[in-house]
Scaffold this active site. Structure first.
Site, PDB file in Angstrom:
ATOM      1  N   GLY A   1      -6.841  -1.493  39.596  1.00 45.28           N
ATOM      2  CA  GLY A   1      -5.955  -0.660  40.626  1.00 45.28           C
ATOM      3  C   GLY A   1      -5.450  -1.449  41.587  1.00 45.28           C
ATOM      4  O   GLY A   1      -5.752  -0.936  42.662  1.00 45.28           O
TER       5      GLY A   1
ATOM      6  N   ARG B   1      -2.141  -2.101  44.439  1.00 44.23           N
ATOM      7  CA  ARG B   1      -1.470  -2.051  45.460  1.00 44.23           C
ATOM      8  C   ARG B   1      -3.062  -1.240  46.638  1.00 44.23           C
ATOM      9  O   ARG B   1      -4.026  -1.988  46.055  1.00 44.23           O
ATOM     10  CB  ARG B   1      -0.397  -0.456  46.168  1.00 44.23           C
ATOM     11  CG  ARG B   1      -1.169   0.618  45.353  1.00 44.23           C
ATOM     12  CD  ARG B   1       0.139   1.772  45.048  1.00 44.23           C
ATOM     13  NE  ARG B   1      -0.822   2.675  44.961  1.00 44.23           N
ATOM     14  CZ  ARG B   1       0.022   3.844  44.364  1.00 44.23           C
ATOM     15  NH1 ARG B   1       1.241   4.012  43.976  1.00 44.23           N
ATOM     16  NH2 ARG B   1      -0.615   4.723  43.630  1.00 44.23           N
TER      17      ARG B   1
ATOM     18  N   ASN C   1     -11.609  -0.605  40.964  1.00 41.07           N
ATOM     19  CA  ASN C   1     -11.374   0.331  41.956  1.00 41.07           C
ATOM     20  C   ASN C   1     -10.575   0.710  41.772  1.00 41.07           C
ATOM     21  O   ASN C   1      -9.785   1.994  42.358  1.00 41.07           O
ATOM     22  CB  ASN C   1     -10.660  -0.519  43.153  1.00 41.07           C
ATOM     23  CG  ASN C   1      -9.837  -0.464  43.922  1.00 41.07           C
ATOM     24  OD1 ASN C   1     -10.732  -0.496  44.461  1.00 41.07           O
ATOM     25  ND2 ASN C   1      -8.069  -0.563  43.828  1.00 41.07           N
TER      26      ASN C   1
ATOM     27  N   SER D   1     -17.036   6.664  46.694  1.00 44.55           N
ATOM     28  CA  SER D   1     -16.033   7.008  48.222  1.00 44.55           C
ATOM     29  C   SER D   1     -17.303   7.486  48.335  1.00 44.55           C
ATOM     30  O   SER D   1     -18.307   8.774  48.575  1.00 44.55           O
ATOM     31  CB  SER D   1     -15.257   8.327  47.390  1.00 44.55           C
ATOM     32  OG  SER D   1     -14.668   8.832  48.836  1.00 44.55           O
TER      33      SER D   1
ATOM     34  N   TYR E   1     -13.224  15.237  42.106  1.00 41.03           N
ATOM     35  CA  TYR E   1     -13.322  13.835  42.925  1.00 41.03           C
ATOM     36  C   TYR E   1     -14.716  13.255  43.309  1.00 41.03           C
ATOM     37  O   TYR E   1     -15.597  11.924  42.621  1.00 41.03           O
ATOM     38  CB  TYR E   1     -12.189  13.581  43.500  1.00 41.03           C
ATOM     39  CG  TYR E   1     -12.157  11.958  44.456  1.00 41.03           C
ATOM     40  CD1 TYR E   1     -11.154  11.433  43.833  1.00 41.03           C
ATOM     41  CD2 TYR E   1     -12.868  11.525  46.105  1.00 41.03           C
ATOM     42  CE1 TYR E   1     -11.230   9.916  44.493  1.00 41.03           C
ATOM     43  CE2 TYR E   1     -12.348  10.577  46.135  1.00 41.03           C
ATOM     44  CZ  TYR E   1     -11.664   9.650  46.275  1.00 41.03           C
ATOM     45  OH  TYR E   1     -11.616   8.573  46.642  1.00 41.03           O
ATOM     46  N   SER E   2     -15.112  14.345  43.923  1.00 37.86           N
ATOM     47  CA  SER E   2     -16.211  13.978  44.310  1.00 37.86           C
ATOM     48  C   SER E   2     -17.322  13.663  43.512  1.00 37.86           C
ATOM     49  O   SER E   2     -18.682  12.382  43.567  1.00 37.86           O
ATOM     50  CB  SER E   2     -17.057  15.468  45.347  1.00 37.86           C
ATOM     51  OG  SER E   2     -15.880  15.593  45.966  1.00 37.86           O
TER      52      SER E   2
ATOM     53  N   LYS F   1     -17.222   9.765  41.856  1.00 35.47           N
ATOM     54  CA  LYS F   1     -17.835   8.679  42.429  1.00 35.47           C
ATOM     55  C   LYS F   1     -19.118   9.370  43.081  1.00 35.47           C
ATOM     56  O   LYS F   1     -19.984   8.492  42.600  1.00 35.47           O
ATOM     57  CB  LYS F   1     -17.057   9.463  43.869  1.00 35.47           C
ATOM     58  CG  LYS F   1     -15.388   8.848  44.310  1.00 35.47           C
ATOM     59  CD  LYS F   1     -15.198   7.782  43.419  1.00 35.47           C
ATOM     60  CE  LYS F   1     -13.845   7.436  43.846  1.00 35.47           C
ATOM     61  NZ  LYS F   1     -12.852   5.650  43.672  1.00 35.47           N
TER      62      LYS F   1
END
Ligand code: NAD
Length: 258
Positions: A18, A21, A94, A151, A165-166, A169
């Site tokens: 990743g 950017r 990442n 995160s 997402y949670s 992570k």
């Protein structure tokens, strides 16, 4: 792989996923400035431009355009790096996504299975594939550093990111804890960084009202910058962090303090 140097490099080899950017590019930039050879991995074409810009400034880097969820592509990339350099010293997992709809997460009951699987595949399974591929090279040289980009959303509930997402992570954190024990005997550390909100393309699409409210809840009064996270990654890869493993470092300006 693109922009690959023709000659072997003796410098430590760092793989950052990743890295086209955002946080990944900043991490790649900082490792390159510290004299490492950095392989920027990303699914985006832009990874070539990012690597070329760094090369123009004299950095030893190369781009590898790859999808980290593609098992064969990950295996081929790592094999090529091992045969070319004979070493992979540092892996930074990442790459990640946090899908938004009109700037907001979807509640779980409206989340499609397709989106759930995409988030878990990229954020968690991709890290597994990279770790599995690089660990033999690290064990061979009895040294390695693996850093997973978790995160704050994997440490606490989140109003900004979706439950998938949670889950991904929190999964990365659990994965790191057990992997750390598995590889500790070969002097390989595995740690996570758990950033709060950081100004990147990932958060640029987030709802403006939500962002304005969020900043009032950051004790340090600002969002994180990619450099805040890159500095932590460099620390975790340094000799000063050689006895830290299985840990998660919160980098969030005081929003969540455990
Ligand atoms: P970003 O969107 O700018 O960068 C993520 C990169 O991952 C992109 O370049 C993207 O192309 C790449 N990527 C996505 N899917 C890929 C795949 N299948 N294969 C290869 N590359 C892929 O986001 P960012 O903010 O720089 O985020 C970097 C990491 O930090 C992510 O894991 C993210 O979840 C995490 N993070 C970000 C924040 C934040 O507020 N920005 C907070 C906590 C954690």
């Amino acid at each position: 792989m693109n922009n690959a140097p023709e000659k072997q490099v003796g410098a430590p080899v760092v793989v950052v996923t990743g890295a086209a950017r955002g946080i990944g590019l900043e991490i790649a930039t900082r490792f390159a400035a510290a004299g490492k050879h950095v392989v920027l991995v990303d699914i985006l074409d832009a990874v070539r431009d990012s690597a070329q810009a760094l090369q123009r400034s004299g950095a030893s880097v190369e781009a590898a355009q790859a999808d980290i969820t593609d098992e064969a592509a990950v295996q081929a990339l790592v094999q090529e790096l091992r045969s070319r350099y004979g070493r992979i010293d540092i892996l930074v997992n990442n790459a990640g996504i946090s899908p938004k709809h009109n700037g907001l997460k979807l509640p779980t009951e409206q989340t499609s299975l397709k989106e759930w699987k995409a988030v878990l595949d990229i954020n968690l399974t991709g890290a597994f594939l990279l770790c599995r591929a690089v660990i033999p090279a690290m064990r061979e040289r009895r040294w390695g550093r693996i850093i997973n980009m978790a995160s704050q959303a994997g440490r606490t509930g989140s109003g900004a990111a979706g439950a998938h997402y949670s889950a991904s992570k929190a999964g990365l954190i659990g994965f790191a804890r057990t992997l750390a024990i598995e590889v500790a005997g070969d002097n390989i550390t595995v740690n996570c960084i758990a950033p709060g909100m950081v100004e990147t393309a990932l958060t640029a699409v987030q709802d403006e009202n939500m962002k304005r409210n969020y900043i009032t809840r950051i004790p340090m009064g600002r969002y994180g910058m990619p450099g805040d996270i890159a500095g932590t990654a460099l620390f975790l890869a340094s000799d000063d962090a050689s006895f830290i493993t299985g840990a998660t470092i919160d980098v969030n300006g005081g929003t969540f303090t455990g």
